[in-house]
Design a protein around this motif. Structure first.
Motif, PDB file in Angstrom:
ATOM      1  N   CYS A   1       0.861  -1.180   0.000  1.00  0.00           N
ATOM      2  CA  CYS A   1       0.000   0.000   0.000  1.00  0.00           C
ATOM      3  C   CYS A   1       0.902   1.236   0.000  1.00  0.00           C
ATOM      4  CB  CYS A   1      -0.955  -0.014   1.186  1.00  0.00           C
ATOM      5  SG  CYS A   1      -0.152   0.190   2.791  1.00  0.00           S
ATOM      6  N   HIS A   2       0.398   2.345   0.461  1.00  0.00           N
ATOM      7  CA  HIS A   2       1.183   3.577   0.456  1.00  0.00           C
ATOM      8  C   HIS A   2       2.301   3.559   1.497  1.00  0.00           C
ATOM      9  CE1 HIS A   2       2.178   7.781  -0.028  1.00  0.00           C
ATOM     10  NE2 HIS A   2       1.990   7.968   1.267  1.00  0.00           N
ATOM     11  N   SER A   3       1.940   3.276   2.748  1.00  0.00           N
ATOM     12  CA  SER A   3       2.932   3.346   3.831  1.00  0.00           C
ATOM     13  C   SER A   3       3.132   2.037   4.584  1.00  0.00           C
ATOM     14  CB  SER A   3       2.526   4.427   4.835  1.00  0.00           C
ATOM     15  OG  SER A   3       1.321   4.055   5.486  1.00  0.00           O
ATOM     16  N   GLY A   4       2.252   1.088   4.377  1.00  0.00           N
ATOM     17  CA  GLY A   4       2.362  -0.191   5.057  1.00  0.00           C
ATOM     18  C   GLY A   4       1.238  -0.490   6.018  1.00  0.00           C
ATOM     19  N   ALA A   5       0.405   0.496   6.330  1.00  0.00           N
ATOM     20  CA  ALA A   5      -0.678   0.276   7.296  1.00  0.00           C
ATOM     21  C   ALA A   5      -1.817  -0.546   6.701  1.00  0.00           C
ATOM     22  CB  ALA A   5      -1.209   1.611   7.808  1.00  0.00           C
TER      23      ALA A   5
END
Length: 94
Positions: free
Chosen positions: A59-63
């Protein structure tokens, strides 16, 4: 939950990468060959995936990829979370 760094993903031969970002985010750039299945529809699209294959979730940041990875693991899929998401990706983006 298994995890992998973006630098390790870049060294893999033909990894199957699932990008769980929304369509508008993916339009800004994605890992070449990755499959976009937004987290918001993953529960409906997971049946298109093969449980015998290994998938790397990003994803974007890992969340969101953590959420997606846990969800798919709970449904019997072979998945690995890419730590740091696209923010850590240093490879080619298309």
């Amino acid at each position: 939950m298994r995890e992998i760094r973006s630098t390790e993903v870049g060294k893999l031969k033909n990894p199957i990468i699932i990008d769980v970002r929304e369509d508008d985010e993916v339009r800004t750039g994605k890992i070449p060959g990755s499959i976009n299945i937004p987290l918001s529809i993953l529960e409906f699209k997971m049946y298109d995936l093969d449980k015998a294959k290994e998938y790397i979730i990003v994803c974007h940041s890992g969340a969101r990829s953590i959420l997606a990875t846990r969800f798919l693991l709970n449904h019997g899929y072979n998945v690995i979370n890419m730590v740091g998401g696209m923010l850590d990706w240093k490879g080619i983006v298309v």
